[in-house]
Enzyme design. Structure first.
Site, mmCIF file in Angstrom:
data_model
loop_
_atom_site.group_PDB
_atom_site.id
_atom_site.type_symbol
_atom_site.label_atom_id
_atom_site.label_comp_id
_atom_site.label_asym_id
_atom_site.label_seq_id
_atom_site.Cartn_x
_atom_site.Cartn_y
_atom_site.Cartn_z
ATOM 1 N N THR A 73 30.198 37.557 -28.990
ATOM 2 C CA THR A 73 29.049 38.220 -29.611
ATOM 3 C C THR A 73 29.485 38.828 -30.947
ATOM 4 O O THR A 73 28.792 38.691 -31.967
ATOM 5 C CB THR A 73 28.473 39.308 -28.678
ATOM 6 O OG1 THR A 73 28.076 38.680 -27.457
ATOM 7 C CG2 THR A 73 27.282 40.015 -29.291
ATOM 8 N N ASN A 152 24.844 26.851 -23.314
ATOM 9 C CA ASN A 152 25.342 27.547 -22.127
ATOM 10 C C ASN A 152 24.478 27.327 -20.893
ATOM 11 O O ASN A 152 24.960 27.392 -19.774
ATOM 12 C CB ASN A 152 25.467 29.052 -22.413
ATOM 13 C CG ASN A 152 24.264 29.625 -23.111
ATOM 14 O OD1 ASN A 152 23.841 29.141 -24.153
ATOM 15 N ND2 ASN A 152 23.696 30.668 -22.546
ATOM 16 N N GLN A 180 31.023 27.619 -25.160
ATOM 17 C CA GLN A 180 30.959 26.859 -23.908
ATOM 18 C C GLN A 180 31.763 25.570 -23.927
ATOM 19 O O GLN A 180 32.015 24.992 -22.878
ATOM 20 C CB GLN A 180 29.492 26.584 -23.527
ATOM 21 C CG GLN A 180 28.707 27.835 -23.183
ATOM 22 C CD GLN A 180 29.204 28.536 -21.909
ATOM 23 O OE1 GLN A 180 29.935 27.972 -21.093
ATOM 24 N NE2 GLN A 180 28.805 29.787 -21.736
ATOM 25 N N SER A 200 35.278 32.786 -26.927
ATOM 26 C CA SER A 200 35.423 33.994 -26.119
ATOM 27 C C SER A 200 36.369 33.722 -24.951
ATOM 28 O O SER A 200 36.196 32.748 -24.222
ATOM 29 C CB SER A 200 34.042 34.369 -25.570
ATOM 30 O OG SER A 200 34.138 35.509 -24.766
ATOM 31 N N GLY A 201 37.358 34.608 -24.764
ATOM 32 C CA GLY A 201 38.375 34.382 -23.739
ATOM 33 C C GLY A 201 37.841 34.261 -22.324
ATOM 34 O O GLY A 201 38.296 33.421 -21.543
ATOM 35 N N HIS A 202 36.829 35.084 -21.990
ATOM 36 C CA HIS A 202 36.457 35.146 -20.571
ATOM 37 C C HIS A 202 35.688 33.920 -20.076
ATOM 38 O O HIS A 202 35.396 33.812 -18.884
ATOM 39 C CB HIS A 202 35.706 36.447 -20.256
ATOM 40 C CG HIS A 202 34.286 36.526 -20.719
ATOM 41 N ND1 HIS A 202 33.223 36.380 -19.860
ATOM 42 C CD2 HIS A 202 33.753 36.771 -21.930
ATOM 43 C CE1 HIS A 202 32.087 36.553 -20.540
ATOM 44 N NE2 HIS A 202 32.393 36.784 -21.801
ATOM 45 N N THR A 238 42.791 48.355 -34.337
ATOM 46 C CA THR A 238 44.094 47.966 -33.788
ATOM 47 C C THR A 238 43.927 46.789 -32.835
ATOM 48 O O THR A 238 43.065 46.809 -31.962
ATOM 49 C CB THR A 238 44.717 49.174 -33.043
ATOM 50 O OG1 THR A 238 44.802 50.248 -33.979
ATOM 51 C CG2 THR A 238 46.086 48.850 -32.488
ATOM 52 N N CYS A 326 14.934 39.331 -17.127
ATOM 53 C CA CYS A 326 14.049 40.301 -16.473
ATOM 54 C C CYS A 326 13.664 41.330 -17.530
ATOM 55 O O CYS A 326 14.460 42.193 -17.876
ATOM 56 C CB CYS A 326 14.762 41.009 -15.335
ATOM 57 S SG CYS A 326 15.230 39.906 -14.025
HETATM 58 N N1 PLP Z 1 27.550 32.394 -26.959
HETATM 59 C C1 PLP Z 1 27.376 31.675 -25.851
HETATM 60 C C2 PLP Z 1 26.946 30.249 -25.962
HETATM 61 C C3 PLP Z 1 27.565 32.249 -24.596
HETATM 62 O O1 PLP Z 1 27.366 31.517 -23.496
HETATM 63 C C4 PLP Z 1 27.938 33.611 -24.526
HETATM 64 C C5 PLP Z 1 28.064 34.282 -23.221
HETATM 65 O O2 PLP Z 1 27.381 33.956 -22.265
HETATM 66 C C6 PLP Z 1 28.135 34.316 -25.712
HETATM 67 C C7 PLP Z 1 27.930 33.683 -26.919
HETATM 68 C C8 PLP Z 1 28.564 35.756 -25.718
HETATM 69 O O3 PLP Z 1 29.923 35.835 -25.352
HETATM 70 P P1 PLP Z 1 30.642 37.225 -25.086
HETATM 71 O O4 PLP Z 1 30.344 37.592 -23.682
HETATM 72 O O5 PLP Z 1 32.100 36.946 -25.299
HETATM 73 O O6 PLP Z 1 30.123 38.194 -26.068
#
Ligand code: PLP
Length: 394
Positions: A73, A152, A180, A200-202, A238, A326
């Site tokens: 994000t 996504n 994705q 994004s790492g997660h 940092t 929602c």
């Molecule tokens: N962009 C896409 C296509 C995503 O699927 C997501 C998270 O679902 C994000 C951005 C946002 O990622 P983050 O959770 O790292 O901010």
């Protein structure tokens, strides 16, 4: 709850044990600040630069083109707002209706500020019309195009090589939200010449709270975060060294395992898809089956709501998601599925199954054992069905 079958990997993934292990010393003895003058901090900065090299290897760019961030994000906002801030309101911004809100909302903010912002529509499988992109770029002096590499919700993969070639032809700057695609297909920015790219790492087995923005050398943006010289003055704050080390390990694991893992994940996803199509009537697959992420399956179960399915599956230990938001007590259907023109009877019933390297055949068989009966039960309760008067569908 006994068994958990986690099929919500596009939302977030399990941290790989190898990733957790490389992070731990940075919560202990290696606690220095990489920006410090002294050798104690200096040793941490060496790890930081090694991590940057590993992340760069993952997408085949130069290490100095990687800017570490807290999440995708932030990367998306930094790319879009940073570009607009540098180049000013004469910039035209072109995006799509099916982007993640992390792209859509900054673009809409720019529109409210007077920028010319266009959201391209998509067809029934979620693909944009490349001629429409060309038309929007025709005659522009300065344009930023922000198009995701893969969606996504549906897993539809956009033709990024062609999009990049068109942007080059018109002299536009291309940002892609590549969240994705990470770890699911090869990303090589030397072959696919995007100018900026967010990850994004997660989403690929690193922890939440770390990501990066690739900024091709020569791409001009104003820093989004101000207040420090870190990341070559492109992102103040940092560096989160433990998480950056985890991100780099996740990149390495994804790079080394890409071919074998994606093939196995695709096999399991296809088994699930085939099983659902043969055991549940009145379903439709959402997304582009010709060009789709190996791990994603988005299914609309007609006449019932996705949320009811997700809650029912949750009680059975199966984790899936829907695209609905929602909002103020009402369930708005997914903006992605809606943009694809999916008919009302299927619009509310979409469910996303997303797999990872940690899923097994036994997970898929468990879902196929439980799902058909759950769908039948919900349909028996639904006021809608194949014999309903279509004029009663709002
Ligand atoms: N962009 C896409 C296509 C995503 O699927 C997501 C998270 O679902 C994000 C951005 C946002 O990622 P983050 O959770 O790292 O901010």
């Amino acid at each position: 709850m006994n068994r958990i079958v986690y099929l919500d990997n596009n939302a977030t993934t399990k941290v790989a044990p190898e990733v957790r292990d490389v992070m731990m010393p940075f919560f202990g003895e290696l606690y220095g600040n990489p920006s410090s003058m002294h050798a104690f901090g200096g040793q941490v900065s060496k790890y930081l630069e090694r991590a940057r090299e590993e992340v760069a290897r993952f997408i085949n760019c130069h290490p100095e083109e990687i800017v570490f961030t807290s999440c995708a994000t932030e990367s998306d906002n930094a790319a879009i707002r940073g570009y607009a801030d540098f180049h000013g309101p004469r910039t035209k911004v072109i995006t799509t209706k099916v982007e993640h809100p992390a792209v859509l909302q900054p673009c809409r903010r720019l529109k409210a500020q007077g920028f010319d912002v266009v959201e391209l529509g998509v067809n029934g499988v979620g693909q944009i019309d490349l001629d429409e992109l060309r038309k929007e770029l025709e005659g522009t002096q300065k344009a930023l195009v922000s198009i995701m590499w893969a969606n996504n919700e549906t897993g539809t993969v956009f033709p990024m090589d062609e999009i990049a070639a068109i942007c080059k032809e018109y002299g536009a700057t291309l940002h892609t939200d590549a969240v994705q695609i990470a770890g699911k297909a090869n990303v090589d920015v030397s072959k696919t010449p995007v100018d900026m790219l967010s990850m994004s790492g997660h989403k690929f087995h690193a922890p939440k709270g770390v990501g990066f923005l690739y900024v091709r050398k020569g791409t001009l943006i104003k820093p989004f975060m101000l207040g420090g010289h870190q990341e070559s003055a492109r992102r103040a704050g940092t560096e989160n060294i433990a998480y950056i080390m985890g991100l780099a390990k996740a990149c390495e694991l994804a790079r080394l395992g890409l071919e074998s893992e994606t093939a196995e994940i695709a096999r399991l996803r296809d088994r699930l898809e085939k099983g659902i199509l043969s055991s549940c009537p009145d379903v439709r697959i959402n997304g582009d089956r010709e060009s789709r992420l190996s791990n994603t399956l988005n299914v609309s179960f007609e006449y019932i709501e996705g949320e009811a399915i997700a809650y029912t599956l949750s009680d059975l230990g199966i984790c899936v998601s829907t695209g609905s938001a929602c909002a103020s007590g009402s369930l708005d259907p997914s903006h992605v599925i809606r943009a694809m023109g999916v008919p009302f009877i299927a619009l509310h019933g979409s469910v996303r199954f997303s797999l990872s390297r940690y899923n097994t055949q036994s997970d898929i068989d468990y879902v196929l054992e439980k799902l058909p009966a759950a769908i039948k039960r919900l349909r028996d309760l639904s006021p809608f069905g194949p014999d309903s008067d279509p004029t009663t569908f709002a």
